[in-house]
Design a protein around this motif. Sequence first.
Motif, mmCIF file in Angstrom:
data_model
loop_
_atom_site.group_PDB
_atom_site.id
_atom_site.type_symbol
_atom_site.label_atom_id
_atom_site.label_comp_id
_atom_site.label_asym_id
_atom_site.label_seq_id
_atom_site.Cartn_x
_atom_site.Cartn_y
_atom_site.Cartn_z
ATOM 1 N N ARG A 270 0.832 -1.218 0.000
ATOM 2 C CA ARG A 270 0.000 0.000 0.000
ATOM 3 C C ARG A 270 0.857 1.255 0.000
ATOM 4 N NH1 ARG A 270 -0.979 -1.415 5.709
ATOM 5 N NH2 ARG A 270 -2.554 -2.848 4.938
ATOM 6 N N GLU A 271 2.096 1.165 0.537
ATOM 7 C CA GLU A 271 2.965 2.347 0.579
ATOM 8 C C GLU A 271 3.423 2.782 -0.821
ATOM 9 O OE1 GLU A 271 3.394 -0.430 2.313
ATOM 10 O OE2 GLU A 271 3.119 0.118 4.408
ATOM 11 N N TYR A 272 3.211 1.945 -1.828
ATOM 12 C CA TYR A 272 3.681 2.259 -3.182
ATOM 13 C C TYR A 272 2.571 2.855 -4.049
ATOM 14 C CZ TYR A 272 8.113 -0.308 -2.582
ATOM 15 O OH TYR A 272 9.356 -0.733 -2.170
ATOM 16 N N PHE A 273 1.406 3.078 -3.482
ATOM 17 C CA PHE A 273 0.296 3.573 -4.303
ATOM 18 C C PHE A 273 -0.285 4.863 -3.722
ATOM 19 C CE2 PHE A 273 0.675 -0.832 -5.491
ATOM 20 C CZ PHE A 273 0.378 -0.853 -6.850
ATOM 21 N N GLY A 274 0.539 5.605 -2.996
ATOM 22 C CA GLY A 274 0.011 6.774 -2.306
ATOM 23 C C GLY A 274 0.332 8.081 -3.005
ATOM 24 N N GLU A 275 0.562 9.078 -2.200
ATOM 25 C CA GLU A 275 0.829 10.434 -2.666
ATOM 26 C C GLU A 275 2.032 10.459 -3.607
ATOM 27 O OE1 GLU A 275 1.942 14.687 -0.593
ATOM 28 O OE2 GLU A 275 1.463 12.991 0.680
ATOM 29 N N GLY A 276 1.944 11.290 -4.650
ATOM 30 C CA GLY A 276 3.066 11.446 -5.565
ATOM 31 C C GLY A 276 2.977 10.564 -6.794
ATOM 32 N N VAL A 302 -0.569 -5.660 0.788
ATOM 33 C CA VAL A 302 0.391 -5.967 1.845
ATOM 34 C C VAL A 302 1.002 -4.646 2.304
ATOM 35 C CG1 VAL A 302 0.928 -8.275 0.971
ATOM 36 C CG2 VAL A 302 2.283 -6.312 0.213
ATOM 37 N N SER A 303 1.784 -4.712 3.372
ATOM 38 C CA SER A 303 2.421 -3.495 3.867
ATOM 39 C C SER A 303 3.918 -3.696 4.005
ATOM 40 C CB SER A 303 1.822 -3.108 5.229
ATOM 41 O OG SER A 303 2.490 -1.963 5.731
ATOM 42 N N LEU A 304 4.679 -2.703 3.563
ATOM 43 C CA LEU A 304 6.125 -2.649 3.783
ATOM 44 C C LEU A 304 6.366 -1.380 4.600
ATOM 45 C CD1 LEU A 304 7.210 -3.411 0.092
ATOM 46 C CD2 LEU A 304 7.207 -5.033 1.974
ATOM 47 N N PRO A 305 6.211 -1.475 5.920
ATOM 48 C CA PRO A 305 6.100 -0.255 6.733
ATOM 49 C C PRO A 305 7.325 0.657 6.708
ATOM 50 C CG PRO A 305 6.093 -2.249 8.109
ATOM 51 C CD PRO A 305 5.962 -2.695 6.703
ATOM 52 N N HIS A 306 8.511 0.124 6.384
ATOM 53 C CA HIS A 306 9.693 0.991 6.398
ATOM 54 C C HIS A 306 9.960 1.662 5.052
ATOM 55 C CE1 HIS A 306 10.292 -1.404 10.057
ATOM 56 N NE2 HIS A 306 10.808 -0.283 10.518
ATOM 57 N N THR A 307 9.035 1.515 4.111
ATOM 58 C CA THR A 307 9.188 2.153 2.800
ATOM 59 C C THR A 307 9.499 3.649 2.880
ATOM 60 O OG1 THR A 307 7.769 0.501 1.766
ATOM 61 C CG2 THR A 307 7.986 2.604 0.618
ATOM 62 N N GLN A 392 13.573 -7.130 6.202
ATOM 63 C CA GLN A 392 12.609 -7.951 6.968
ATOM 64 C C GLN A 392 11.175 -7.680 6.501
ATOM 65 O OE1 GLN A 392 13.624 -7.015 11.019
ATOM 66 N NE2 GLN A 392 15.355 -8.429 11.069
ATOM 67 N N ASP A 393 10.873 -6.436 6.171
ATOM 68 C CA ASP A 393 9.541 -6.098 5.622
ATOM 69 C C ASP A 393 9.240 -6.970 4.396
ATOM 70 O OD1 ASP A 393 9.129 -4.064 7.429
ATOM 71 O OD2 ASP A 393 9.331 -2.420 5.975
ATOM 72 N N PHE A 394 10.212 -7.010 3.487
ATOM 73 C CA PHE A 394 10.005 -7.766 2.241
ATOM 74 C C PHE A 394 9.836 -9.261 2.543
ATOM 75 C CE2 PHE A 394 11.888 -4.040 0.018
ATOM 76 C CZ PHE A 394 11.005 -3.935 -1.039
ATOM 77 N N LEU A 395 10.724 -9.790 3.376
ATOM 78 C CA LEU A 395 10.674 -11.232 3.631
ATOM 79 C C LEU A 395 9.354 -11.611 4.317
ATOM 80 C CD1 LEU A 395 14.384 -12.008 4.600
ATOM 81 C CD2 LEU A 395 13.252 -12.167 2.376
ATOM 82 N N ARG A 396 8.850 -10.716 5.157
ATOM 83 C CA ARG A 396 7.556 -10.959 5.800
ATOM 84 C C ARG A 396 6.439 -10.958 4.753
ATOM 85 N NH1 ARG A 396 8.192 -7.122 9.843
ATOM 86 N NH2 ARG A 396 9.742 -8.457 10.808
ATOM 87 N N ALA A 397 6.497 -10.024 3.820
ATOM 88 C CA ALA A 397 5.477 -9.969 2.765
ATOM 89 C C ALA A 397 5.505 -11.251 1.923
ATOM 90 C CB ALA A 397 5.698 -8.745 1.881
ATOM 91 N N PHE A 398 6.712 -11.767 1.697
ATOM 92 C CA PHE A 398 6.830 -12.976 0.868
ATOM 93 C C PHE A 398 6.349 -14.243 1.597
ATOM 94 C CE2 PHE A 398 10.162 -10.519 -1.615
ATOM 95 C CZ PHE A 398 9.313 -10.310 -2.695
ATOM 96 N N GLU A 399 6.004 -14.119 2.865
ATOM 97 C CA GLU A 399 5.342 -15.258 3.524
ATOM 98 C C GLU A 399 3.884 -15.353 3.059
ATOM 99 O OE1 GLU A 399 5.845 -14.533 7.673
ATOM 100 O OE2 GLU A 399 8.027 -14.836 7.603
ATOM 101 N N GLN A 400 3.347 -14.237 2.556
ATOM 102 C CA GLN A 400 1.942 -14.221 2.133
ATOM 103 C C GLN A 400 1.773 -14.270 0.619
ATOM 104 O OE1 GLN A 400 -0.334 -10.919 3.900
ATOM 105 N NE2 GLN A 400 1.516 -10.453 5.061
ATOM 106 N N VAL A 401 2.760 -13.752 -0.121
ATOM 107 C CA VAL A 401 2.606 -13.626 -1.573
ATOM 108 C C VAL A 401 3.867 -14.123 -2.283
ATOM 109 C CG1 VAL A 401 1.003 -11.675 -1.403
ATOM 110 C CG2 VAL A 401 3.472 -11.249 -1.568
#
Lengths: 490, 95
Positions: A270-276, A302-307, A392-401
Amino acid sequence: MTSSTTPLHYLSLAEAAAALAAGRVSSAELTDAVIARAEAVEPRLRALLSADPASARAQAQASDARRAGGGSLGPLDGIPIGLKDVIAVRDQPLTAGSRMLEKFISPYDATVTRRLREAGAVLYGRHNCDEFAMGSSTENSAFHPTGNPWALDRVPGGSSGGSAAALAAGEALATLGSDTGGSIRQPAALCGVVGLKPTYGRVSRFGLVAYASSLDQIGPFGRTVEDVALVLQAIAGHDERDSTSVGAAAEDFAAALSAPSVPRRLGLPREYFGEGLDPEVAVAVERAVTHYRELGCEVREVSLPHTPYCLDTYYVLATAEASSNLARYDGIRYGHRCAAPRDLHDLYFRSRAEGFGAEVKRRIILGTYVLSSGYYDAYYLRAQKVRTLVRQDFLRAFEQVDALLTPTSPIPAFRRGEKANPLAMYLCDIYTIGANLAGLPAMSVPCGFTRAGLPVGFQLIGKPLGESELLAIGHAYDRVHQWGRRRPNL
Amino acid sequence: MNRTELDLDALARLARLALTPEEKATFARQLAELLGHIERLSQVDVSNVEPSAHAHPQHNVWQEDEPRPGLLPAEALRNAPAQRDQMIAVPKVVE
């Protein structure tokens, strides 16, 4: 799109390989077509820094002779391929887009160059780039800017802008670039071709001009995902001359494309589809997402909170590494040396001042600052820790997708001179930097055009060493749409 | 991350880079803006987080110290800005 209506210089690599194998075309004809095309478009496009047509023609003749003797080396044999001018080709110039290396001639081949030769490729063209691969528009080249083939007053992206533009303009059938923070994927998106940054360590960097060594990776541009797979096949693999090279088992990347089932779980961070994000880019990427849904993929947010911290992390780590790597340009052993130095110090200070352009100096100074005594913990060490969290954000996301799908660039190609402020330029890489920090394979796939006719690309980010899956997912879209086969009116 | 004013002269000295007064003024302004952005890293809780020098863990790689073909002197010196008697020529270092 059939090859009978396509000019030779606009064939896909796979089509050209099939035509060569069937004897419908020779490497000499392909090479002549590419050289003629370069001569026709270069005065306006300026994607090349140098080229050696005589050497290319000799390589093509050798390829044709090999094939006539029954000894073809495979799908790349006889295919004209161009290289970003940061990759060493023996006895050819290697400027890295810098006055510092204006007169440098490579004494040896990079490992990727050697592997392309062993696959029979015809090496043609040294492509323009931002100086020492630092930039997102190719405007930082010390020699000249490069136009975007779809709109000549706009940038081709960067830093591998020349390699993307040359391919989109028909000056090669595939090209190689390098990607430290998005330098393959962003120009691929802006020029409407496919660009892949492999997993960190998948492709040897021996013979690559170093920028930020914990992030740099060489990768291919192609008109299709299939073409990119064919080039990756030739250049990937362990190399004892690059200590960061991964000893992964050999894979058949082209075969992965015809795998019976495509991985089905895609994540939208979701952090990649926001403002800008430009609305027209968002619409084109949404359409690609819809296509994947129609293919039966499960798409979830999914979320990559440190983006939000990726860009800052990158500019600390990359400039620190650059300030160290570029210390080698001291005017002593190679590169520019100032005239009549008073003493050794004067030689160092003036040679570097005269040889480097503004962006390189800016990054060296910033890198020197973040590494300097008293600031190291606050900047460099902290950035290395944030990098751990990003990964770690990415690796966590790859547990779901199985893969992440994002826009490649927040905006389409912008006008030359539009981003004079360094921070505004750095923000162009906001969606691509994460994959470098985490060392992940990532690919830009073209997915349409804006109303003004500018290309748009989406990015797929995969698991470490997950190129086969990534290529299969990309191919599932690209084989249907083939946006990279569109030709600019140039 | 309390930061004092950027000392461009000291940084340029460390980086062995001669900068013009105009470059110093421009870089000081631009780098202050960039560092303002970068200071957002101080918002991240990094307690108990290990630093990553590379994306993947890297280990030292050893190889046997065996002679193998390399560059010939003429090839190695081809890009030297100044040379004499198969050596790179440099300004006098010791008085």
